[in-house]
Design an enzyme around this catalytic site. Structure first.
Site, PDB file in Angstrom:
ATOM      1  N   GLY A  19     -15.530  45.018  17.860  1.00 40.95           N
ATOM      2  CA  GLY A  19     -14.887  44.425  16.980  1.00 40.95           C
ATOM      3  C   GLY A  19     -13.393  43.973  17.493  1.00 40.95           C
ATOM      4  O   GLY A  19     -13.179  42.847  17.450  1.00 40.95           O
ATOM      5  N   CYS A  94     -10.228  49.315  26.234  1.00 47.12           N
ATOM      6  CA  CYS A  94     -10.440  49.064  24.805  1.00 47.12           C
ATOM      7  C   CYS A  94     -11.790  49.659  24.600  1.00 47.12           C
ATOM      8  O   CYS A  94     -11.867  50.148  23.227  1.00 47.12           O
ATOM      9  CB  CYS A  94     -10.462  47.556  24.375  1.00 47.12           C
ATOM     10  N   ALA A  95     -12.650  50.196  25.473  1.00 49.11           N
ATOM     11  CA  ALA A  95     -13.706  50.885  24.940  1.00 49.11           C
ATOM     12  C   ALA A  95     -13.361  52.165  24.336  1.00 49.11           C
ATOM     13  O   ALA A  95     -12.523  52.939  24.931  1.00 49.11           O
ATOM     14  CB  ALA A  95     -14.688  51.254  26.392  1.00 49.11           C
ATOM     15  N   GLN A 153      -5.405  62.863  12.926  1.00 52.90           N
ATOM     16  CA  GLN A 153      -6.388  62.559  11.689  1.00 52.90           C
ATOM     17  C   GLN A 153      -7.062  63.796  11.448  1.00 52.90           C
ATOM     18  O   GLN A 153      -7.871  64.018  12.424  1.00 52.90           O
ATOM     19  CB  GLN A 153      -6.888  61.128  11.830  1.00 52.90           C
ATOM     20  N   TYR A 159     -10.626  62.560  19.057  1.00 52.40           N
ATOM     21  CA  TYR A 159     -10.147  61.189  18.922  1.00 52.40           C
ATOM     22  C   TYR A 159      -8.664  61.471  19.268  1.00 52.40           C
ATOM     23  O   TYR A 159      -8.129  60.494  20.116  1.00 52.40           O
ATOM     24  CB  TYR A 159     -10.708  60.507  17.878  1.00 52.40           C
ATOM     25  N   TYR A 191      -5.887  51.162  11.045  1.00 56.05           N
ATOM     26  CA  TYR A 191      -7.409  51.109  10.741  1.00 56.05           C
ATOM     27  C   TYR A 191      -7.472  49.540  10.645  1.00 56.05           C
ATOM     28  O   TYR A 191      -6.906  48.832  10.008  1.00 56.05           O
ATOM     29  CB  TYR A 191      -7.457  51.608   9.075  1.00 56.05           C
TER      30      TYR A 191
HETATM   31  N1  CAA Z   1      -6.621  66.485   4.476  1.00 59.20           N
HETATM   32  C1  CAA Z   1      -6.795  67.875   4.189  1.00 59.20           C
HETATM   33  N2  CAA Z   1      -8.213  68.101   3.662  1.00 59.20           N
HETATM   34  C2  CAA Z   1      -9.168  67.410   3.857  1.00 59.20           C
HETATM   35  C3  CAA Z   1      -8.794  65.947   4.115  1.00 59.20           C
HETATM   36  C4  CAA Z   1      -7.852  65.552   4.573  1.00 59.20           C
HETATM   37  N3  CAA Z   1      -7.379  64.235   4.996  1.00 59.20           N
HETATM   38  N4  CAA Z   1     -10.052  65.259   4.019  1.00 59.20           N
HETATM   39  C5  CAA Z   1     -11.033  66.194   3.593  1.00 59.20           C
HETATM   40  N5  CAA Z   1     -10.269  67.438   3.370  1.00 59.20           N
HETATM   41  C6  CAA Z   1     -11.136  68.652   2.645  1.00 59.20           C
HETATM   42  C7  CAA Z   1     -12.092  68.340   1.608  1.00 59.20           C
HETATM   43  O1  CAA Z   1     -11.060  68.204   0.419  1.00 59.20           O
HETATM   44  C8  CAA Z   1     -12.945  69.613   1.654  1.00 59.20           C
HETATM   45  O2  CAA Z   1     -12.329  70.694   1.249  1.00 59.20           O
HETATM   46  P1  CAA Z   1     -13.155  71.702   0.508  1.00 59.20           P
HETATM   47  O3  CAA Z   1     -14.155  72.377   1.525  1.00 59.20           O
HETATM   48  O4  CAA Z   1     -12.105  72.592   0.026  1.00 59.20           O
HETATM   49  O5  CAA Z   1     -13.840  71.161  -0.496  1.00 59.20           O
HETATM   50  C9  CAA Z   1     -13.042  69.554   3.161  1.00 59.20           C
HETATM   51  O6  CAA Z   1     -11.870  69.194   3.754  1.00 59.20           O
HETATM   52  C10 CAA Z   1     -14.136  68.856   3.914  1.00 59.20           C
HETATM   53  O7  CAA Z   1     -14.298  69.498   4.886  1.00 59.20           O
HETATM   54  P2  CAA Z   1     -15.792  69.284   5.764  1.00 59.20           P
HETATM   55  O8  CAA Z   1     -15.939  69.874   7.094  1.00 59.20           O
HETATM   56  O9  CAA Z   1     -17.016  69.381   4.822  1.00 59.20           O
HETATM   57  O10 CAA Z   1     -15.671  67.529   6.111  1.00 59.20           O
HETATM   58  P3  CAA Z   1     -16.577  66.540   5.604  1.00 59.20           P
HETATM   59  O11 CAA Z   1     -18.055  66.806   6.186  1.00 59.20           O
HETATM   60  O12 CAA Z   1     -16.751  66.068   4.166  1.00 59.20           O
HETATM   61  O13 CAA Z   1     -16.051  65.306   6.535  1.00 59.20           O
HETATM   62  C11 CAA Z   1     -14.863  64.037   7.944  1.00 59.20           C
HETATM   63  C12 CAA Z   1     -15.205  65.243   7.335  1.00 59.20           C
HETATM   64  C13 CAA Z   1     -16.490  63.423   8.584  1.00 59.20           C
HETATM   65  C14 CAA Z   1     -14.049  64.100   9.231  1.00 59.20           C
HETATM   66  C15 CAA Z   1     -14.462  63.002   6.877  1.00 59.20           C
HETATM   67  O14 CAA Z   1     -13.398  63.362   6.184  1.00 59.20           O
HETATM   68  C16 CAA Z   1     -14.045  61.527   7.392  1.00 59.20           C
HETATM   69  O15 CAA Z   1     -14.907  60.711   7.741  1.00 59.20           O
HETATM   70  N6  CAA Z   1     -12.897  61.353   7.652  1.00 59.20           N
HETATM   71  C17 CAA Z   1     -12.303  60.372   7.965  1.00 59.20           C
HETATM   72  C18 CAA Z   1     -11.647  60.334   9.549  1.00 59.20           C
HETATM   73  C19 CAA Z   1     -11.031  58.967  10.119  1.00 59.20           C
HETATM   74  O16 CAA Z   1     -10.096  58.686   9.438  1.00 59.20           O
HETATM   75  N7  CAA Z   1     -11.705  58.459  11.117  1.00 59.20           N
HETATM   76  C20 CAA Z   1     -11.281  57.139  11.562  1.00 59.20           C
HETATM   77  C21 CAA Z   1     -12.234  56.404  12.085  1.00 59.20           C
HETATM   78  S1  CAA Z   1     -11.865  54.711  12.626  1.00 59.20           S
HETATM   79  C22 CAA Z   1     -10.908  54.901  13.895  1.00 59.20           C
HETATM   80  O17 CAA Z   1     -10.824  56.171  14.461  1.00 59.20           O
HETATM   81  C23 CAA Z   1     -10.332  53.762  14.516  1.00 59.20           C
HETATM   82  C24 CAA Z   1      -8.630  54.024  14.387  1.00 59.20           C
HETATM   83  O18 CAA Z   1      -8.171  54.226  15.710  1.00 59.20           O
HETATM   84  C25 CAA Z   1      -7.863  54.455  13.101  1.00 59.20           C
END
Ligand code: CAA
Length: 253
Positions: A19, A94-95, A153, A159, A191
């Site tokens: 992208g 960039c990879a 994050q 990452y 993002y």
């Molecule tokens: N802060 C604090 N607590 C959080 C939270 C946060 N940001 N997000 C989730 N939680 C909590 C939930 O409320 C849940 O709490 P309970 O267990 O008490 O219910 C718990 O953490 C969830 O933990 P899990 O291990 O079960 O997490 P999950 O499997 O539901 O998902 C994840 C975890 C896959 C990391 C998901 O939160 C996710 O996809 N997050 C986004 C990560 C992100 O921003 N990635 C960026 C990708 S794009 C990129 O990287 C490009 C760039 O450079 C910007």
């Protein structure tokens, strides 16, 4: 400006069919450079499709397959690119990949895969071209980091660590090559609307976008424009810098 400085440059963009990478390729080609878009062998279909689009637009963008996580593969690709185009003047690392999981659930493979592609690749790729740049007395290296390398994050220990490391590499190399006409900078996108962010669950995406002062994600072109600024000859006094392009998500100096 000397004739040498204004002559057509050769740019290599790793992750060049993704992208942000493909937007960078277009931007640099529109500036008149010869561009090579690096891609992983598993992206062959996407790469061929992009190549077709670029050819239809008349853009000077070629494609080159290789694995940035492997030093040997990078050495092979560098040989091919250099044989065809003679040199690389502009290198955009960039990879990148994600394997988002909390540390509790993260496997050793999740950790190493991300560190290898997002951080070790900087060594593997840059090593192939740095001597040529310093010998010729001109080069621009732009490393793509991330807002998440600056703020951390949830779900991205791998990452965030790799992307923070990208800037450490940038600051150190910038000093080593500063007297040789080579600048080394990093760009930290926020993002951005790409396949990588489409993979984030919708509810999580909403929470994230709500935290962005601009209230939206970036478009890949908005990142590409800043990269092309850093690649410009006239940006020759900017080195060791990091430019955030994050819609105000993380404001620092
Ligand atoms: N802060 C604090 N607590 C959080 C939270 C946060 N940001 N997000 C989730 N939680 C909590 C939930 O409320 C849940 O709490 P309970 O267990 O008490 O219910 C718990 O953490 C969830 O933990 P899990 O291990 O079960 O997490 P999950 O499997 O539901 O998902 C994840 C975890 C896959 C990391 C998901 O939160 C996710 O996809 N997050 C986004 C990560 C992100 O921003 N990635 C960026 C990708 S794009 C990129 O990287 C490009 C760039 O450079 C910007």
């Amino acid at each position: 400006m000397t004739q040498e400085a204004t002559a057509k440059k050769v740019a290599l963009v790793t992750g060049g069919v993704g992208g942000i990478g493909s937007a960078i390729c277009r931007e640099l080609a529109l500036k008149g450079h010869q561009v090579v878009a690096g891609y992983h062998p598993m992206e062959e279909q996407t790469a061929q499709a992009r190549l077709k689009e670029w050819q239809q637009e008349g853009l000077a963008i070629d494609i080159s397959s290789g694995d940035v996580a492997s030093f040997a593969s990078c050495a092979d690709s560098a040989k091919t690119i250099t044989a065809k185009y003679g040199k690389v003047d502009l290198l955009v690392n960039c990879a990148g990949i994600t394997r988002d999981k909390t540390l509790k659930k993260m496997t050793e493979d999740d950790w190493h895969s991300v560190l290898n592609v997002d951080l070790n690749s900087l060594f593997n790729v840059t090593k192939q071209f740095i001597d040529g740049m310093t010998d010729r007395g001109f080069g621009r290296i732009v490393n793509i980091s991330s807002v998440n390398g600056k703020k951390g994050q949830f779900g991205q220990t791998n990452y965030s660590a790799a992307k923070a490391g990208v800037h450490g590499f940038t600051m150190a190399l910038a000093q080593e090559v500063a007297r040789k006409g080579v600048t080394v900078n990093s760009v930290s996108p926020g993002y951005t609307e790409t396949a990588m962010t489409k993979a984030i669950p919708a509810d999580v995406t909403k929470q994230i976008v709500d935290q962005i002062p601009m209230g939206r994600m970036a478009q890949p072109d908005e990142i590409a424009y800043v990269v092309s600024f850093l690649c410009d000859e006239r940006a020759g006094y900017v080195t060791g810098a990091n430019i955030s392009v994050n819609g105000g998500m993380f404001i620092s100096f």
